[in-house]
Each structure stands twice: as structure tokens, then as C-alpha cells.
Write a protein that holds these residues in place. Sequence first.
Motif, PDB file in Angstrom:
ATOM      1  N   VAL A 184      30.490  12.691  -5.115  1.00 23.25           N
ATOM      2  CA  VAL A 184      29.542  12.833  -4.134  1.00 23.25           C
ATOM      3  C   VAL A 184      29.476  11.388  -3.310  1.00 23.25           C
ATOM      4  N   PHE A 185      29.623  10.435  -4.020  1.00 21.51           N
ATOM      5  CA  PHE A 185      29.547   9.065  -3.276  1.00 21.51           C
ATOM      6  C   PHE A 185      30.884   8.807  -2.587  1.00 21.51           C
ATOM      7  N   SER A 186      32.025   9.727  -2.685  1.00 22.25           N
ATOM      8  CA  SER A 186      32.986   9.677  -1.945  1.00 22.25           C
ATOM      9  C   SER A 186      32.994  10.333  -0.758  1.00 22.25           C
ATOM     10  N   LEU A 187      31.989  11.573  -0.730  1.00 18.42           N
ATOM     11  CA  LEU A 187      31.905  12.201   0.535  1.00 18.42           C
ATOM     12  C   LEU A 187      30.751  11.540   1.382  1.00 18.42           C
ATOM     13  N   LEU A 188      29.748  11.081   0.539  1.00 22.21           N
ATOM     14  CA  LEU A 188      29.074  10.114   1.348  1.00 22.21           C
ATOM     15  C   LEU A 188      29.558   8.851   2.050  1.00 22.21           C
ATOM     16  N   GLU A 189      30.449   8.537   1.672  1.00 23.83           N
ATOM     17  CA  GLU A 189      31.347   7.043   2.093  1.00 23.83           C
ATOM     18  C   GLU A 189      32.317   7.803   3.283  1.00 23.83           C
ATOM     19  N   ARG A 190      32.488   8.824   3.258  1.00 22.36           N
ATOM     20  CA  ARG A 190      33.336   9.599   4.404  1.00 22.36           C
ATOM     21  C   ARG A 190      32.408   9.976   5.637  1.00 22.36           C
ATOM     22  N   LEU A 191      31.131  10.347   5.251  1.00 25.06           N
ATOM     23  CA  LEU A 191      30.181  10.775   6.474  1.00 25.06           C
ATOM     24  C   LEU A 191      29.590   9.418   6.833  1.00 25.06           C
ATOM     25  N   ALA A 207      16.916   5.899 -18.382  1.00 31.96           N
ATOM     26  CA  ALA A 207      16.574   5.328 -17.082  1.00 31.96           C
ATOM     27  C   ALA A 207      17.884   4.887 -16.335  1.00 31.96           C
ATOM     28  N   ASP A 208      18.960   4.073 -16.985  1.00 29.35           N
ATOM     29  CA  ASP A 208      20.019   3.746 -16.416  1.00 29.35           C
ATOM     30  C   ASP A 208      20.847   4.990 -15.686  1.00 29.35           C
ATOM     31  N   GLN A 209      20.861   6.037 -16.408  1.00 31.44           N
ATOM     32  CA  GLN A 209      21.446   7.375 -16.007  1.00 31.44           C
ATOM     33  C   GLN A 209      20.829   7.836 -14.790  1.00 31.44           C
ATOM     34  N   LEU A 210      19.297   7.729 -14.957  1.00 29.43           N
ATOM     35  CA  LEU A 210      18.698   8.154 -13.485  1.00 29.43           C
ATOM     36  C   LEU A 210      18.756   7.372 -12.382  1.00 29.43           C
ATOM     37  N   GLN A 211      19.303   5.935 -12.694  1.00 30.38           N
ATOM     38  CA  GLN A 211      19.467   5.197 -11.662  1.00 30.38           C
ATOM     39  C   GLN A 211      20.657   5.675 -10.761  1.00 30.38           C
ATOM     40  N   VAL A 212      21.725   6.281 -11.094  1.00 33.28           N
ATOM     41  CA  VAL A 212      22.617   6.823 -10.506  1.00 33.28           C
ATOM     42  C   VAL A 212      22.092   7.860  -9.633  1.00 33.28           C
ATOM     43  N   ALA A 213      21.284   8.961  -9.938  1.00 29.68           N
ATOM     44  CA  ALA A 213      20.656   9.564  -9.035  1.00 29.68           C
ATOM     45  C   ALA A 213      19.869   8.753  -7.816  1.00 29.68           C
ATOM     46  N   GLN A 248      21.393   6.364  -0.699  1.00 28.54           N
ATOM     47  CA  GLN A 248      22.487   6.496   0.083  1.00 28.54           C
ATOM     48  C   GLN A 248      22.138   7.657   1.304  1.00 28.54           C
ATOM     49  N   ILE A 249      21.757   8.651   0.650  1.00 26.93           N
ATOM     50  CA  ILE A 249      21.618   9.770   1.594  1.00 26.93           C
ATOM     51  C   ILE A 249      20.759   9.682   2.668  1.00 26.93           C
ATOM     52  N   LYS A 250      19.394   8.983   2.126  1.00 26.88           N
ATOM     53  CA  LYS A 250      18.516   8.465   3.056  1.00 26.88           C
ATOM     54  C   LYS A 250      18.973   7.409   4.179  1.00 26.88           C
ATOM     55  N   SER A 251      19.930   6.737   3.770  1.00 35.32           N
ATOM     56  CA  SER A 251      20.345   5.821   4.655  1.00 35.32           C
ATOM     57  C   SER A 251      21.579   6.080   5.593  1.00 35.32           C
ATOM     58  N   ILE A 252      22.327   7.475   5.466  1.00 40.22           N
ATOM     59  CA  ILE A 252      23.354   7.828   6.254  1.00 40.22           C
ATOM     60  C   ILE A 252      22.745   9.269   6.873  1.00 40.22           C
ATOM     61  N   PRO A 253      22.570   9.051   8.300  1.00 39.99           N
ATOM     62  CA  PRO A 253      21.912  10.151   8.982  1.00 39.99           C
ATOM     63  C   PRO A 253      22.529  11.641   8.884  1.00 39.99           C
ATOM     64  N   GLU A 300      20.702  14.882   7.293  1.00 43.25           N
ATOM     65  CA  GLU A 300      20.414  16.033   7.993  1.00 43.25           C
ATOM     66  C   GLU A 300      20.917  17.254   6.972  1.00 43.25           C
ATOM     67  N   LEU A 301      22.142  17.092   6.234  1.00 44.42           N
ATOM     68  CA  LEU A 301      22.620  18.013   5.430  1.00 44.42           C
ATOM     69  C   LEU A 301      21.722  18.394   4.065  1.00 44.42           C
ATOM     70  N   ILE A 302      21.153  17.140   3.680  1.00 46.01           N
ATOM     71  CA  ILE A 302      20.207  17.076   2.388  1.00 46.01           C
ATOM     72  C   ILE A 302      18.852  16.601   2.811  1.00 46.01           C
ATOM     73  N   PRO A 303      18.078  17.327   3.195  1.00 47.94           N
ATOM     74  CA  PRO A 303      16.836  16.520   4.197  1.00 47.94           C
ATOM     75  C   PRO A 303      15.941  16.352   3.023  1.00 47.94           C
ATOM     76  N   ASN A 304      16.032  16.871   1.630  1.00 46.85           N
ATOM     77  CA  ASN A 304      14.997  16.356   0.552  1.00 46.85           C
ATOM     78  C   ASN A 304      15.673  16.243  -0.738  1.00 46.85           C
ATOM     79  N   PRO A 305      16.480  15.192  -0.564  1.00 47.57           N
ATOM     80  CA  PRO A 305      17.281  14.949  -2.047  1.00 47.57           C
ATOM     81  C   PRO A 305      16.151  14.382  -2.940  1.00 47.57           C
TER      82      PRO A 305
END
Length: 378
Positions: A33-40, A85-91, A97-102, A106-111
Motif C-alpha cells: 500500500v505504501f509503495s503504491l501511495l508513493e508512486r501516486l 494501539a501501535d498496530q493501529l498506528q499503521v492504519a 497519507q491517502i488524505k494527503s495525496i489527491p 479520489e480512489l479511496i474517498p472514505n479511508p
Amino acid sequence: MQKALFLILSGLLLNCSSTRQIEKRYTADDQTVFSLLERLKKNADDKEAAALLPDAYRQAANVRKAINSNTYNNRGAGDRWMEIADQLQVAAQMYSQIKSIPAAAELIPNPWDPSVKIQEAKQKAAEEYYNRGIHYLSYNNRPYGQKAYEMFVKANNAYPHYRDVEDLMQQAQELATIKVVVQPVNYYNNSWRYWGFDNDYLQYTMVRDLNNASYNNTRFYTNREAEANFIKADRVVELNFNDLYIGSVYADRYTIQRSKKIEIGQTRSVPAKPVYKTVKATVYVSRSILQSRASLDCRIYDWVSGRNILSDRFHDNYTWRHETARYTGDQRALEASDRNLINNAATVRPPSREELAARLVNNCYNQLLNRIRSGVSF
């Protein structure tokens, strides 16, 4: 400006440390997921990344959503909830990051935003740490007081200001602290006033110096402080000058005979030869001597068992000496040392009893303090 820079750097270091802790919990799905977000983020028109992201995110998010109170039951009280709590920090990081990348938003409007779940987990961790601390505190002894303190610290770190945890931290720390009472000093069967001290400064100095040394879980008190605050001693320090002697000025005289062959001219012969003469002088030396000494016994012991933690003796000696002189005869016979004595002031006041006592007491005490710092464990 330096303080502001320090705070900024400290914040950055803490953030970096927190980020590294989160990254340790990445699964393969998370990394995808983080790799795909970085690409976008770099290329909003990356069609392959756009096609893969929704399913990859759904799969990774579902793993975190499935975490519950039984997931980490093998962990201790509170620790399981902190891991959740630490595991949920990953989510939470994915959400941010999804909110910060337009293109991703747009692909995931309600993360999924796990922030409420994170706070709930931290609160439950604080509750479990808190209850364990209360349990330890009920034993009302020093070893369990330390354990209680550690639990309350964890509770406060997990959920700051949880209930009355700050008051309980102070209570547990007080219970866990070793109380060391420094008794008044015995100045060789005399009071400290006899030696010119305004108060028993050595007792107060020792309490101050040892408290400033920041011994782990240890606090030092004078006997008066302990009595005023109803403090029961765990350890006791006894200081006793078994010898504190300041003598009287002893005066005597002695003479030194000097004789020296000096050149007074030359012969008229060719070549010329030196002509010598023996000159003599008598040096009359007046000497004053004052000797003093001290010996300090220190015993540090456990109040309940009487077991010695330290039992040692510390010595100091000091001799004050003053010499002056006069001479008769030929000054050319004198040595440099004779001239120094002759040029000495004829009358010099010897140090007072108070000055000598302070010197001896301080020297013995400094030896003791170095001995304590070099390896005494209270």
C-alpha cells in the motif's frame, strides 16, 4: 534561539523514533500500500498503481480492523493494548497519507480512520497498568513500591493524566525510595560550636552532596528533617571524629654555621692566579611549629538488620611551620635559603583553632565522599 532549535530537533528525533516503531510493524500488504501511495504521489497518472491501490488498501485495512482484545493475550497487563494501539498506528499512517495525496483520496474517498480506536486502546492500557499499580501498592513495601511506580508511569505515558495516576506515581515513588538519615556529627566529644562552626554544617553538606549525586531511588535527610516529616530510616549514616587534635604552638631556635671560600682578587704573576678568602657567618633561626590531626569514622548501616554497608576511617594531618632568621658575620657566606629565612616576616599569626578544624574536617570529609562515590550502594 538555541533553546528553540533544541526543542525542534528533539521533536524531530521523537517523530523519527515513532515512525521507525510504526515501520517495524509493516506487513507485506502494508508495504504494498505504501509503495503504491508513493508512486501516486510522484505521478498522479500512474494507472497501474491506481488500479491496484483500492484492493491492496482494503486487504491491509481489514487486517487491522480485525484486531481485538484477544489478539495479543500473551502480553502482560496493559502491554497488549499498547501493541494494539501501535498496530493501529499503521492504519492511521495509511489514512493520513491517502488524505494527503489527491489521486489516492479520489480512489479511496472514505479511508478508515482508527484514531478513536487508538485512543480507546491506550485508555484500556492505562486502566490495566493502573490496576496493576494499585495491586502492587497494596503490599506497602519498597520493592513493590518500585513496581507500582513503573506501572503508574506506563499508565501515564499511555494516557496522560489518567484518573489520579500522577498522585499515585508520587506516592509509589516515595514508597520505593530508600530513606537515608545522616545523624549529627560527633566532633571528638565536643559540640560543633567548640570548633567554631555556626551549625553542624558537615551533616547538612553531606545531605546536600549526596542528594545532588542523584542516587537511584535514594533520598538523604538530616535527623531533624526525618523527625519533622515522620520519615522512617532505611539506612543510617554515623560520622564520628575519634581524633581531632590541634596542638599548641611550639617554638625553638637553632643555629647554622656557614663557611664559604670566595675569590677576592688575583696575583700579579703571569699568568694571574685567583686569590681566595674564607668567609664565615652564623645564622640564628627561630622556628614555630603547630601540629594538628584528625580521624573520621564513618558507618553506614541498614536500620533493620544492622548490616554494615560501609565502615571505614579517614585521616588527615597538617603541620603549620614558620621560620625566620638573623645572622652575624659575613653575608657573603650565606646561602639562598638563609636569605629567604632572613627576609621572612618576624611575626606571622598561626592559623586559629577554628581554621585548622575546618581544614581537617573538610579534608577527612572529602576523602569519605570520594569513597562513597567510588562504590557505595545504598
